[in-house]
Design a protein around this motif. Structure first.
Motif, PDB file in Angstrom:
ATOM      1  N   UNK A  11       0.817  -1.221   0.000  1.00 21.24           N
ATOM      2  CA  UNK A  11       0.000   0.000   0.000  1.00 21.24           C
ATOM      3  C   UNK A  11       0.855   1.277   0.000  1.00 21.24           C
ATOM      4  N   UNK A  12       1.999   1.269   0.712  1.00 21.73           N
ATOM      5  CA  UNK A  12       2.892   2.446   0.720  1.00 21.73           C
ATOM      6  C   UNK A  12       3.452   2.717  -0.676  1.00 21.73           C
ATOM      7  N   UNK A  13       3.817   1.639  -1.363  1.00 23.81           N
ATOM      8  CA  UNK A  13       4.357   1.783  -2.720  1.00 23.81           C
ATOM      9  C   UNK A  13       3.269   2.337  -3.648  1.00 23.81           C
ATOM     10  N   UNK A  14       2.036   1.833  -3.492  1.00 15.81           N
ATOM     11  CA  UNK A  14       0.936   2.335  -4.325  1.00 15.81           C
ATOM     12  C   UNK A  14       0.697   3.821  -4.058  1.00 15.81           C
ATOM     13  N   UNK A  19       1.259   9.380  -6.752  1.00 22.74           N
ATOM     14  CA  UNK A  19       1.721  10.775  -6.871  1.00 22.74           C
ATOM     15  C   UNK A  19       1.991  11.127  -8.332  1.00 22.74           C
ATOM     16  N   UNK A  20       2.399  10.107  -9.113  1.00 23.18           N
ATOM     17  CA  UNK A  20       2.771  10.360 -10.508  1.00 23.18           C
ATOM     18  C   UNK A  20       1.630  10.078 -11.476  1.00 23.18           C
ATOM     19  N   UNK A  21       0.625   9.341 -11.011  1.00 19.08           N
ATOM     20  CA  UNK A  21      -0.445   8.913 -11.912  1.00 19.08           C
ATOM     21  C   UNK A  21      -1.727   8.862 -11.083  1.00 19.08           C
ATOM     22  N   UNK A  22      -2.708   9.700 -11.395  1.00 12.57           N
ATOM     23  CA  UNK A  22      -3.884   9.770 -10.521  1.00 12.57           C
ATOM     24  C   UNK A  22      -4.795   8.545 -10.573  1.00 12.57           C
ATOM     25  N   UNK A  23      -4.565   7.618 -11.492  1.00 11.20           N
ATOM     26  CA  UNK A  23      -5.491   6.501 -11.642  1.00 11.20           C
ATOM     27  C   UNK A  23      -4.881   5.178 -11.197  1.00 11.20           C
ATOM     28  N   UNK A  24      -5.452   4.617 -10.099  1.00  9.98           N
ATOM     29  CA  UNK A  24      -4.982   3.314  -9.613  1.00  9.98           C
ATOM     30  C   UNK A  24      -5.209   2.237 -10.686  1.00  9.98           C
ATOM     31  N   UNK A  25      -6.308   2.410 -11.440  1.00 12.93           N
ATOM     32  CA  UNK A  25      -6.629   1.447 -12.505  1.00 12.93           C
ATOM     33  C   UNK A  25      -5.539   1.460 -13.590  1.00 12.93           C
ATOM     34  N   UNK A  58      13.009  -1.293 -26.751  1.00  7.80           N
ATOM     35  CA  UNK A  58      12.576  -0.010 -26.180  1.00  7.80           C
ATOM     36  C   UNK A  58      11.876  -0.239 -24.854  1.00  7.80           C
ATOM     37  N   UNK A  59      12.250   0.579 -23.876  1.00  2.57           N
ATOM     38  CA  UNK A  59      11.647   0.494 -22.551  1.00  2.57           C
ATOM     39  C   UNK A  59      11.198   1.893 -22.166  1.00  2.57           C
ATOM     40  N   UNK A  60      10.114   1.970 -21.383  1.00  2.00           N
ATOM     41  CA  UNK A  60       9.603   3.298 -21.017  1.00  2.00           C
ATOM     42  C   UNK A  60       9.577   3.452 -19.501  1.00  2.00           C
ATOM     43  N   UNK A  61      10.038   4.604 -19.049  1.00  2.00           N
ATOM     44  CA  UNK A  61       9.926   4.963 -17.626  1.00  2.00           C
ATOM     45  C   UNK A  61       8.504   5.503 -17.448  1.00  2.00           C
ATOM     46  N   UNK A  62       7.597   4.617 -16.970  1.00  2.00           N
ATOM     47  CA  UNK A  62       6.173   4.965 -16.995  1.00  2.00           C
ATOM     48  C   UNK A  62       5.697   5.620 -15.707  1.00  2.00           C
ATOM     49  N   UNK A  63       6.476   5.514 -14.637  1.00  2.00           N
ATOM     50  CA  UNK A  63       6.057   6.139 -13.383  1.00  2.00           C
ATOM     51  C   UNK A  63       7.316   6.417 -12.574  1.00  2.00           C
ATOM     52  N   UNK A  64       7.413   7.612 -12.021  1.00  2.00           N
ATOM     53  CA  UNK A  64       8.516   7.935 -11.101  1.00  2.00           C
ATOM     54  C   UNK A  64       7.962   8.904 -10.071  1.00  2.00           C
ATOM     55  N   UNK A  65       8.259   8.633  -8.797  1.00  2.00           N
ATOM     56  CA  UNK A  65       7.749   9.512  -7.752  1.00  2.00           C
ATOM     57  C   UNK A  65       8.667   9.484  -6.535  1.00  2.00           C
TER      58      UNK A  65
END
Ligand code: COA
Length: 150
Positions: A11-14, A19-25, A58-65
């Motif tokens: 849950x802490x990681x989520x 913070x970087x993406x407003x949608x949990x889905x 190719x790899x994408x950095x899709x979330x960083x916080x």
């Protein structure tokens, strides 16, 4: 600071990923297909990022916080540089990242780490997120695409 691969999302990681993406889905749609790394400062979870393979080589950095109490201290930059190094070690040839037209500090950070702007995905955020997003007094509509050869 200690950065290590995470194999499950607490849950802490989520909370950090949100913070970087407003949608949990949306987060759930990519987190289990990618490589997630967590940064610990004095054994406490301080930062997180997710690398997602998108195309061959190719790899994408899709979330960083970074925990908002610890932002502005160089941790985000260390995480971006770590993500670049990990992608190299995983033998990818290109790393990409996308951010909002309104995400001014992030656009600064990624370019300082060596990313170049390659394109704009017009109306990405208005198409994929139900609530309007505002940052720095600007509506977040378009995704600015950045990339780096490894
Ligand atoms: N213009 C130019 N550069 C800027 C800037 C601006 N407006 N705002 C910040 N920067 C630079 C800083 O100067 C610093 O570079 P420097 O070390 O050369 O001075 C660099 O960006 C990063 O600073 P840092 O302290 O490493 O960032 P951070 O630890 O605060 O982490 C985020 C950055 C984006 C990860 C963090 O703010 C965060 O978690 N934000 C919420 C989640 C988020 O938006 N994630 C990204 C989604 S695309």
């Amino acid at each position: 600071m200690n950065i290590e691969r995470l194999h499950s999302i607490s849950p802490d990681a989520m909370d950090l990923l949100l913070l970087a993406d407003p949608s949990e889905e949306v987060i759930h749609s990519y987190v289990h297909r990618g490589f997630c790394y967590a940064a610990y400062l004095n054994e406490s979870l301080t930062g997180i990022y997710v690398l997602l393979p998108t195309r061959p080589q190719t790899i994408e950095l899709v979330n960083i916080a970074v925990d908002d109490k610890c932002q502005g201290q160089g941790i985000g930059k260390k995480l971006v540089l770590h993500a670049i190094e990990e992608s190299r070690k995983l033998h990818y040839h290109t790393i990409e990242i996308g951010t909002g037209n309104s995400s001014l500090p992030q656009l600064g950070l990624y370019q300082k780490c060596g990313f170049r702007i390659t394109g704009i995905d017009h109306d990405f955020f208005t198409r994929h997120y139900s609530e309007p997003i505002f940052e720095n007094g600007i509506q977040c509509r378009d995704m600015i695409r950045l990339s780096m050869d490894l």
